[in-house]
Design a protein around this motif. Sequence first.
Motif, PDB file in Angstrom:
ATOM      1  N   SER A 267       0.976  -1.197  -0.352  1.00  0.00           N
ATOM      2  CA  SER A 267       0.323   0.288   0.191  1.00  0.00           C
ATOM      3  C   SER A 267       0.821   1.073   0.255  1.00  0.00           C
ATOM      4  N   ASP A 268       0.116   2.362  -0.306  1.00  0.00           N
ATOM      5  CA  ASP A 268       1.013   3.427  -0.225  1.00  0.00           C
ATOM      6  C   ASP A 268       2.376   3.412   0.616  1.00  0.00           C
ATOM      7  N   GLU A 269       1.197   3.508   2.683  1.00  0.00           N
ATOM      8  CA  GLU A 269       1.913   3.173   3.824  1.00  0.00           C
ATOM      9  C   GLU A 269       3.152   2.395   3.860  1.00  0.00           C
ATOM     10  N   VAL A 270       3.069   1.068   3.301  1.00  0.00           N
ATOM     11  CA  VAL A 270       3.806   0.663   2.996  1.00  0.00           C
ATOM     12  C   VAL A 270       5.118   0.974   2.315  1.00  0.00           C
ATOM     13  N   ALA A 271       5.006   0.974   1.251  1.00  0.00           N
ATOM     14  CA  ALA A 271       5.718   2.441   0.953  1.00  0.00           C
ATOM     15  C   ALA A 271       6.495   2.808   0.880  1.00  0.00           C
ATOM     16  N   LYS A 272       5.460   3.328   1.862  1.00  0.00           N
ATOM     17  CA  LYS A 272       6.450   4.794   2.614  1.00  0.00           C
ATOM     18  C   LYS A 272       7.887   3.694   3.738  1.00  0.00           C
ATOM     19  N   ALA A 273       7.248   3.240   4.233  1.00  0.00           N
ATOM     20  CA  ALA A 273       8.127   2.677   5.063  1.00  0.00           C
ATOM     21  C   ALA A 273       9.090   1.592   4.992  1.00  0.00           C
ATOM     22  N   LEU A 274       8.831   1.574   3.743  1.00  0.00           N
ATOM     23  CA  LEU A 274       9.711   0.802   2.782  1.00  0.00           C
ATOM     24  C   LEU A 274      11.556   1.114   2.295  1.00  0.00           C
TER      25      LEU A 274
END
Lengths: 105, 162
Positions: A26-33
């Motif tokens: 998700s967008d949030e996962v992308a940010k964290a990665l």
Amino acid sequence: MTTKEIAGKQVELDADGHLVNVNDWSDEVAKALALEEEITEINDKHMQVINFMRKEFETSGSVPSIRKITKQSGVNTKEMYSLFPGGPARKAAKIGGLPKPKGWI
Amino acid sequence: MSDEKIKKVTIVVSRGSLEGVYPGLIMANGARMEGIEADLFFTFFGLDAIIKDRMNNLKVATVGNPGMRFPNGMPMPTMMGGLPGISAMVTSMMQKEMEEIDIPPVGEFMEMISDAGCGIYACKATVDMFHLTEKDFCPQMNEVITVGEFYEKSAGAQIIFT
């Protein structure tokens, strides 16, 4: 394979730290990665690359080569290296929730 | 496996055959893709890989190559390598195979590697010996340098000779 909490969600990661399940993305996962790769902000250009790669992965089942990315996504080689410093294809794949690229180029 | 990562490589390309040039290019590109600093240094016949009019016409060396095989896997007798047209045929087959696994032609590859931040250098001694000038080279060639300058630029790098 390990399980880790990313952006408030339990996700499975492979030995290289890439998502095992592309649908966990998700967008949030992308940010964290991205933060793990020292990329503090994801802009439209990053997303242009990631969206292209995810679409390619969906249709062909494999992570596209950097040659394909730079020829077809509208983002050139120089931009790839400045967007994802120190590992253009590998970092873009990781942030995009895809496996580590296996190609030559 | 050591914990210390490779930070910089200098790859010397000394041969001008297709199979002599590609390993160096693939290693240079691969280094940049892993965040490793890389320079390419072309010397002797390896210079053909950065000469505008020659870089896209490199051929597989089929003479004296006991590794050659027919597409069905049978070994090719070495004397066949010298027959007219064999080198051209093998070259075109290899290029087709490379395109299939997404390895670009030399000209496009050089552009890609240069855009990736890899330095591309030509050997001064060879340039003089072959009476070449700057305008013979592809635009990606950064500089013609001496062997002394090559060592200076390679400070802290692993040097790989191909």
